[in-house]
Design an enzyme around this catalytic site. Structure first.
Site, mmCIF file in Angstrom:
data_model
loop_
_atom_site.group_PDB
_atom_site.id
_atom_site.type_symbol
_atom_site.label_atom_id
_atom_site.label_comp_id
_atom_site.label_asym_id
_atom_site.label_seq_id
_atom_site.Cartn_x
_atom_site.Cartn_y
_atom_site.Cartn_z
ATOM 1 N N ASP A 64 -8.301 -10.325 -0.972
ATOM 2 C CA ASP A 64 -8.888 -11.985 -0.598
ATOM 3 C C ASP A 64 -9.290 -12.251 0.707
ATOM 4 O O ASP A 64 -9.986 -13.131 1.035
ATOM 5 C CB ASP A 64 -7.540 -12.736 -1.094
ATOM 6 C CG ASP A 64 -6.329 -12.424 -0.162
ATOM 7 O OD1 ASP A 64 -6.491 -11.572 0.206
ATOM 8 O OD2 ASP A 64 -5.364 -13.207 -0.465
ATOM 9 N N HIS A 65 -8.843 -11.177 1.494
ATOM 10 C CA HIS A 65 -9.418 -11.305 3.008
ATOM 11 C C HIS A 65 -10.723 -10.717 3.214
ATOM 12 O O HIS A 65 -11.563 -11.559 3.653
ATOM 13 C CB HIS A 65 -8.423 -10.772 3.770
ATOM 14 C CG HIS A 65 -7.188 -11.717 3.945
ATOM 15 N ND1 HIS A 65 -6.309 -11.930 3.025
ATOM 16 C CD2 HIS A 65 -6.522 -12.336 5.191
ATOM 17 C CE1 HIS A 65 -5.093 -12.595 3.613
ATOM 18 N NE2 HIS A 65 -5.354 -12.843 4.784
ATOM 19 N N ASP A 99 1.872 -11.224 4.570
ATOM 20 C CA ASP A 99 0.949 -12.234 5.082
ATOM 21 C C ASP A 99 1.979 -13.253 5.318
ATOM 22 O O ASP A 99 3.123 -13.479 4.542
ATOM 23 C CB ASP A 99 0.286 -12.650 3.951
ATOM 24 C CG ASP A 99 -0.965 -13.374 4.152
ATOM 25 O OD1 ASP A 99 -2.247 -13.112 4.710
ATOM 26 O OD2 ASP A 99 -0.675 -14.671 4.751
ATOM 27 N N ARG A 149 -4.339 -22.915 10.333
ATOM 28 C CA ARG A 149 -4.304 -22.581 11.778
ATOM 29 C C ARG A 149 -5.655 -23.039 12.507
ATOM 30 O O ARG A 149 -6.847 -22.715 11.836
ATOM 31 C CB ARG A 149 -4.149 -21.148 11.869
ATOM 32 C CG ARG A 149 -2.922 -20.673 11.165
ATOM 33 C CD ARG A 149 -2.773 -19.335 11.498
ATOM 34 N NE ARG A 149 -1.065 -18.792 11.457
ATOM 35 C CZ ARG A 149 -0.643 -17.997 10.847
ATOM 36 N NH1 ARG A 149 -1.701 -17.054 10.340
ATOM 37 N NH2 ARG A 149 0.786 -17.772 10.419
ATOM 38 N N SER A 155 0.366 -14.791 12.600
ATOM 39 C CA SER A 155 0.393 -13.833 11.205
ATOM 40 C C SER A 155 1.189 -12.809 11.613
ATOM 41 O O SER A 155 1.979 -12.593 12.268
ATOM 42 C CB SER A 155 -1.256 -13.284 11.241
ATOM 43 O OG SER A 155 -1.281 -12.247 11.980
ATOM 44 N N ARG A 165 0.498 -9.884 10.662
ATOM 45 C CA ARG A 165 -0.417 -8.393 10.808
ATOM 46 C C ARG A 165 0.228 -7.506 12.089
ATOM 47 O O ARG A 165 0.227 -7.642 12.961
ATOM 48 C CB ARG A 165 -1.930 -8.717 11.311
ATOM 49 C CG ARG A 165 -1.933 -9.227 12.791
ATOM 50 C CD ARG A 165 -3.394 -9.946 12.938
ATOM 51 N NE ARG A 165 -3.676 -10.861 12.210
ATOM 52 C CZ ARG A 165 -4.777 -11.969 12.531
ATOM 53 N NH1 ARG A 165 -5.152 -12.010 13.514
ATOM 54 N NH2 ARG A 165 -4.932 -13.043 11.898
HETATM 55 C C1 MIC Z 1 -3.775 -15.278 8.694
HETATM 56 O O1 MIC Z 1 -3.986 -16.266 8.205
HETATM 57 O O2 MIC Z 1 -3.648 -15.209 10.188
HETATM 58 C C2 MIC Z 1 -3.988 -13.980 7.902
HETATM 59 C C3 MIC Z 1 -5.101 -13.322 8.055
HETATM 60 O O3 MIC Z 1 -3.738 -14.283 6.448
HETATM 61 C C4 MIC Z 1 -2.643 -12.976 8.456
HETATM 62 C C5 MIC Z 1 -2.475 -11.568 7.865
HETATM 63 C C6 MIC Z 1 -3.587 -10.834 8.500
HETATM 64 O O4 MIC Z 1 -3.713 -10.773 9.641
HETATM 65 O O5 MIC Z 1 -3.991 -9.867 7.834
HETATM 66 C C7 MIC Z 1 -1.311 -13.728 8.184
HETATM 67 O O6 MIC Z 1 -1.174 -14.815 7.989
HETATM 68 O O7 MIC Z 1 -0.270 -13.054 8.126
HETATM 69 FE FE1 SF4 Z 2 -6.054 -16.130 3.890
HETATM 70 FE FE2 SF4 Z 2 -4.144 -16.259 5.768
HETATM 71 FE FE3 SF4 Z 2 -6.173 -18.297 5.685
HETATM 72 FE FE4 SF4 Z 2 -4.327 -18.104 3.990
HETATM 73 S S1 SF4 Z 2 -3.973 -18.398 6.140
HETATM 74 S S2 SF4 Z 2 -6.238 -18.418 3.574
HETATM 75 S S3 SF4 Z 2 -3.910 -15.954 3.755
HETATM 76 S S4 SF4 Z 2 -6.477 -16.201 6.086
#
Ligand code: MIC
Ligand code: SF4
Length: 644
Positions: A64-65, A119, A379, A535, A537
């Site tokens: 999905d990313h 995630d 975010r 996140s 990550r």
């Molecule tokens: C995000 O919303 O920051 C992400 C991208 O979903 C991350 C995961 C990632 O960095 O792959 C998260 O929320 O953990």
């Molecule tokens: Fe995707 Fe993270 Fe954004 Fe949710 S917050 S939509 S998991 S990138």
């Protein structure tokens, strides 16, 4: 004394440690989820552990990313994840099926169960009455292999909801209110448990919006009870059989209580650049806007889309505004196509995006220079949209849609009566985009397909007894993982390639950091409070590891990043006296002696600053297990040692 709901589920899953506040507890994990941007590492780690099949009740791999395929990398990663999942017993949600948290809520989540996901918004599952926690990929790999997931027994905060949301006031406004009260670090070490009469007025997707964005509080997770509303949601998903009632004991005691009267809430907005910079919409109404994005795992449910379609019906997006909409899942997209809502949305001039994270993680739709973008996401960290000086505001879908038509921030209460939006009695169920795993007997016939971008997990070494090196970087408070390891369309395709992605580490703060750190060979980073928020990550730990960072010394850490540093074998230290932060500068020569002894025996660790003569006391507060992980040089080494 009775137990809170969170405690009841935790207690039923404790397999290690003493079940008491503040202690480290190991939990049995029923379900896991991964997404593609963290998933490749998680499956490489799982493979490295040498366990043939996952041992959870259900593990699901989502794509999905990284859906913007501007080179071979993302498509290769999708193929790798699809094949490795099939081999080892993991369900595979194919690209196009939707955002992991939305799909998991619809199709897989079960009240009373535990879920960990690579995630940070995994707590979305709390909307169904699960204990759902965001974790690093390595922790998820261990859980897939049947290992426990460790947390500190958290404090439980009770958010008591009374009343009922007024027309055009949304679930998003509830969590924005909580963020205003608690701030982005107010939830660290806590679970947020929602109770009170107001709970019954909220549907499961609305509850999920609230638990999803609880991640922005820094909380371990958030949870709602599972009640008759939950039962009807699951019934409509054809899954009533997995329902069970989940609620706190009547005499449960909470560590903290926050009361919110839903009837008194008004539309809220989080201003740049932090989700807790919250104001009522009415305070800045009229602000001119350039872009509106509706979607993300926070606000892309069927109800959200239907409200948006109702507002857009028969209207046209303002000529100065670009409106992009990404429905959260194939189920949602299909249903709005069938019920005519999609046509209203298209008619109004919205740009329809695929069911994926998209602009939320900077995968396209970056706003214009200094552009004001209203987003229904969770975010709004600086630079995350892909436009360095973009001004990102977080709002409900209702505020977003009406503002897109007017061209300026608008309080939706102005647009008259709100029709009743109710969830259907039956959702459109078609899991044809979820590939089933192989049978165990045939697993060896499945070939794991690896592209050239997929590089092995970085090598870690056991802890050194003396750390003698320079401070390579000094940063301030509330540093996010988006600062440490930026995402976006250009960098995300490198998630399976740590040497390549490391070249972007901390470049948001200092373009020269990667080169400097690499040429130093080894170094220490200094930071402020709530370091590593955001996140899950693990790349925010693996890239510094690759660049030779041996220790990170800060005023305080965010939960998941702290674990990721330990898992990567990087020493996480906190200043004993926060004011000592002023005693170190970038470029200073630092030395820490007797490191192993201090870690093993909880002796006071001291950093000697050879450049100015200061002796700085630092704490290394680690549980027994975390100490062993750090001493082994990270969780992978530790797990391999244990398995052997
Ligand atoms: C995000 O919303 O920051 C992400 C991208 O979903 C991350 C995961 C990632 O960095 O792959 C998260 O929320 O953990
Ligand atoms: Fe995707 Fe993270 Fe954004 Fe949710 S917050 S939509 S998991 S990138």
């Amino acid at each position: 004394m009775g137990l809170t709901l969170a405690e009841k589920i935790l207690k039923a899953h404790v397999v290690d440690g003493e079940f008491k506040k503040g202690a480290e507890i190991g939990l049995r994990i029923d379900q896991t989820l991964t997404q593609d941007a963290t998933g490749t590492m998680a499956y490489l780690e799982f493979e490295a552990m040498g366990i043939p099949r996952v041992k959870t009740d259900r593990s699901v791999a989502y794509i999905d990313h990284n859906t913007l395929q501007s080179g071979f990398e993302n498509a290769d990663d999708h193929r790798f994840i699809g094949s490795v999942a099939k081999k080892h017993g993991v369900y595979f949600s194919r690209p196009g099926n939707g955002i992991c948290h939305q799909v998991h809520l619809e199709r897989f989540g079960i009240p009373g169960k535990t879920l960990i996901g690579s995630d940070s918004h995994t707590p979305t599952g709390g909307g169904l009455g699960m204990i759902a926690i965001g974790a690093g990929g390595l922790d998820v790999a261990v859980a897939m292999g049947g290992g426990a997931y460790y947390i500190t027994y958290p404090k439980i905060v009770n958010v008591k909801l009374s009343g009922k949301l007024q027309p055009w006031v949304a679930a998003k406004d509830v969590i924005l209110k909580v963020l205003q009260i608690m701030t982005v670090k107010g939830g660290v070490g806590k679970i947020i448990e929602y109770t009170g009469d107001g709970v019954a007025t909220l549907s499961v997707p609305e509850r999920a919006t609230i638990t999803n964005m609880g991640a922005e509080l820094g909380a371990t997770t958030s949870i709602f009870p599972s009640d008759e509303i939950t039962r009807s949601f699951l019934k409509a998903q054809g899954r009533e059989d997995v329902w069970s009632e989940q609620k706190a004991d009547a005499d449960a005691e909470y560590d903290e209580i926050i009361e919110i009267n839903l009837s008194e809430l008004e539309p809220m907005i989080a201003c740049p650049h932090s989700p807790d910079n919250v104001k009522p919409v009415s305070e800045i109404e009229g602000m001119k806007i350039d872009q509106v994005c509706i979607g993300s795992c926070t606000n892309s449910s069927l109800l959200d889309m239907m409200k948006v379609a109702h507002i857009l019906k028969g209207k046209t997006v303002h000529p100065d505004v670009s409106l992009a909409i990404a429905p959260g899942s194939k189920q949602v997209l299909n249903m709005i196509a069938d019920n005519g809502c999609l046509s209203n949305i298209i008619d109004a001039g919205a740009r329809i995006l695929e069911s994926a994270c998209g602009p939320c993680i900077g995968m396209g739709q970056s706003p214009n220079s200094k552009g004001v973008s209203l987003r229904t996401f969770n975010r709004n960290f600086e630079g995350r949209s892909g436009t360095k000086d973009g001004q990102i505001y977080l709002v409900s879908p209702e505020v977003a849609a009406i503002s897109a038509i007017n061209g300026y921030l608008t309080d939706p209460r102005k647009i008259g009566d709100m029709p009743e939006f109710t969830l259907p009695e039956q959702f459109d169920i078609n899991d044809n985009m979820v590939a089933l795993p192989s049978d165990e007997a045939n697993m060896n016939d499945v070939e794991v397909l690896r592209g050239p971008n997929i590089k092995p997990f970085p090598v870690t070494t056991p802890l050194d007894s003396v750390i003698d090196c320079k401070c390579s970087l000094k940063v301030g408070d509330n540093i996010t993982t988006d600062h440490i390891m930026p995402a976006g369309a250009k960098i995300l395709p490198l998630r399976s390639n740590i040497p390549a992605i490391s070249k972007y580490c901390f470049t948001v703060c200092d373009e020269n950091f990667p080169e400097r750190a690499e040429s130093l060979g080894k170094s220490i980073i200094i930071g402020g409070s709530n370091y590593g928020q955001g996140s899950s990550r693990e790349h925010a730990a693996l890239a510094p590891l690759h660049l030779g960072v041996k220790a990170v010394v800060v005023k305080s850490f965010a939960r998941i990043h702290h674990s990721n540093l330990i898992n990567a074998g990087i020493l996480p230290l906190t200043f004993k006296n926060e004011t000592d932060y002023d005693l170190v500068n970038e470029g200073d020569d630092l030395i820490i002696e007797n490191v192993i002894d201090c870690v093993k025996n909880d002796a006071q660790m001291v950093i000697k600053n050879k450049s100015n003569g200061a002796n700085i006391e630092v704490d290394c507060e680690l549980s027994g297990r975390a100490k062993d992980i750090i001493l082994s040089g990270g969780l992978l080494n530790y797990t391999k040692e244990k398995l052997n």
